[in-house]
Structure formats: C-alpha cells, structure tokens
Enzyme design. Sequence first.
Site, PDB file in Angstrom:
ATOM      1  CB  THR A  36      46.524  39.423  42.442  1.00 22.76           C
ATOM      2  OG1 THR A  36      45.152  39.032  42.291  1.00 22.76           O
ATOM      3  CG2 THR A  36      47.125  39.735  41.082  1.00 22.76           C
ATOM      4  CB  CYS A  37      46.371  39.555  47.697  1.00 24.20           C
ATOM      5  SG  CYS A  37      48.100  39.277  48.086  1.00 24.20           S
ATOM      6  CG  ASP A  38      40.701  40.930  44.091  1.00 24.43           C
ATOM      7  OD1 ASP A  38      39.821  40.351  44.759  1.00 24.43           O
ATOM      8  OD2 ASP A  38      40.463  41.916  43.363  1.00 24.43           O
ATOM      9  CG  ASN A  81      48.590  42.182  44.792  1.00 23.12           C
ATOM     10  OD1 ASN A  81      47.923  41.171  44.988  1.00 23.12           O
ATOM     11  ND2 ASN A  81      49.106  42.872  45.785  1.00 23.12           N
TER      12      ASN A  81
END
Length: 369
Positions: free
Chosen positions: A319-321, A358
């Site tokens: 994910t982008c986190d 996401n």
Amino acid sequence: MLRLSFDEAKKLKEKWGTPLMVVSRREIGEKFAILNDYLPGVKMYYAVKANAHPDVLKTVKEFTDRFDICSPQEILAAKSIGVQSENMIHTNPVKKPEDIRFAVEQGVRWFVFDNEYELEKFKPYGSDVNLLLRLSFPNPDCVVNLSYKYGVPPDEATGLVIKAAEMGLAVRGLCFHVGSQNLNPYKYTDAIAECKRVFNSLALHGIYLDFLDIGGGFPVEYIEPIMPLRRFFSPIQEALDSYFPNITVIAEPGRFIIGDAVNLVMTVVGKSKRNNVWWYYVDDGLYGSFSGRLYDHCDYLILSEREGPREQCIIAGPTCDSFDVIYHNTVMPQLEIGDTLIALSMGAYTAASASNFNGYPPARTVVVD
C-alpha cells in the site's frame, strides 16, 4: 506444521496468483487428532474468530461439529456450512440485547457472562438459556492477556452465580481463558484448581455446576520453538482428571487448529536501496495478512529459496502508507523482483483482520491435501 516446498508454492502461484493463503487439510486433521489423544475427555469447539474463511470452516467441520461463536455474523457463517445451533457456544461476555435475541432466535442456547449488568439482558429468557460465568486469570506472560478485558475475579464468582439463580437464570458452569498463545501449561492447572474451589463454594449454597470451559490459547510454533505438546497437555489433563472427572469439559481452540496449518505465498513486486539498506516490497502487508503483526503481536518466519549472504533489509507491504512495513530490521539473501516468498504459520488472526485498504483485497485462500 505446514511447510510448502518452493516447487509446490510456485505451482500454486502459477494457478492462483499471489498473495495466496494455502491451507492444509491434513495439518488441521492432525491437530484435532493431537487434542483427541492428549485431552481425550474434552469436547472441542473451534473458535471461529481465529479464521472464519468459508473454506476453512468447511474443512474444520470435517473434524468437529462444535463451534465457538461471538457475534451474529459468526453464527450465520457457522450455520451456512451446516453447523447446528445446539452445537454452538456464544463466548462473547458482553453483548447487545438484540444480539442475544438474534442468537436465541437462531437456536443458540449457551452463553457466557462476566458481570451483573449482563445478567439483566438474559432475564427475558429465564432458564431457557444456559450461562457460563467467565473467571479472570491474568497472564502477562502470554502473547495476548485475555483477562485484561473480561472475567470476574474468582472471589466474586459465588455471589454473582447466587444472584443469577435468584433472578431465575440457569448458570451451568464456569469458563476462563488464560491468554492467547500461552506457553505455560500450569496457567491452566492453576485456573482449573481455582474453578474447583468455586464449584465447591457454590455447592455449599445448594448450587451444583456441571460444565467447565477451559478456553483456548494452546500454542503453535512461530519463530521460537514451543514445548513438546505431550508435555504441554499432560498436566492439564491430569488436573481435569483430579478435579473434574465427572462433568462436561470443553475447550475453544482456534489458533492451535489453524495457526500453523497455513502458509502465505507472496511475490516480491519491487526493490530499492535506500540509505544503503535494501527495501523489498511484497504483495501483502500490514493491511492484509500481516495484520497479525499488529493485532496478534506475532512474528512470522519468511522464507526465500535464494542462497548467499544474508543482509539487513526492510520488507514492506504494497500500500501507499509508510506505516505498511512488515519488518523494519530483518535479514534476507539478496532478493529479485518476481521472487516467491513463503511465510509460515499464517493461519490465525491474519486473514481474520485483513482489510481492503488502498484497494488491495485480502489474499485468496485455497485448501490443499
């Protein structure tokens, strides 16, 4: 413990893609066989919360028809695979009145409570339902101390059961949970002995219990080895034989059944060298199957088929986190994009808490052998 070969993992990856949860029917069956051998008089109720995937539940049902449920959705999940309501026990100590009503309407008749305010919710059902009082046995040495949130101190148990009887409710027995991934069998023996004291105290007041639930928490192997299972279960069975030879005894194994019966097959989808440390990005992470790193406080062994020097590295999810980092400081041989990795003992409290954050769906689950 299930430990796929990389040839097996790659064949499954080619057919199903990754991330992929691979469940072993054989391993689940072996766990039930162990419990039947080492705790022969104890009836086993599978704890649905550990892993409620429909294919997992169907596989578990091949070995037991008894299920431990905690919510309306878990009731429906169990019923959807043919579990009879009379073979369910509702072990959530605190419930909405409407959840109790739903469970009763579905035919569930066994419930757990741990305080006087919960008793009020059962008054409409009187002696039509069977109650178990949950006792608290704090255990800071286990992975998850389940007496922190629920359970009444044993010294308060007699008064609470007497109060329930005065309200016309049927308290049939006691239950406890010494903690999840508990490595010390003597936590069970101490709790069993204390339950016998409560049984005796209530008998002096003319209340005779006939049911004991010793919970779950039986350990599985993650990164560190565990005690040989015969040595672990032997003192528990001895305590039951000594204190409770003639009553119904049940347990609620979840992790023990499914925990090390599952491998996660993953793919390395990216790599980068940042501040002179290799970062490897894989297609599952903390928002998915590795949610157990957060909620279950577990470490999982990740295997690569590559050889060569092992270097410090970071393994991150897709994910982008930036929070989505599985391991901040681990060691692996140098990996390449497209490599297959296998994580062991991924069956319990992993898929159960995975999300779609996401836009990444939880790993697919398949049952083999």
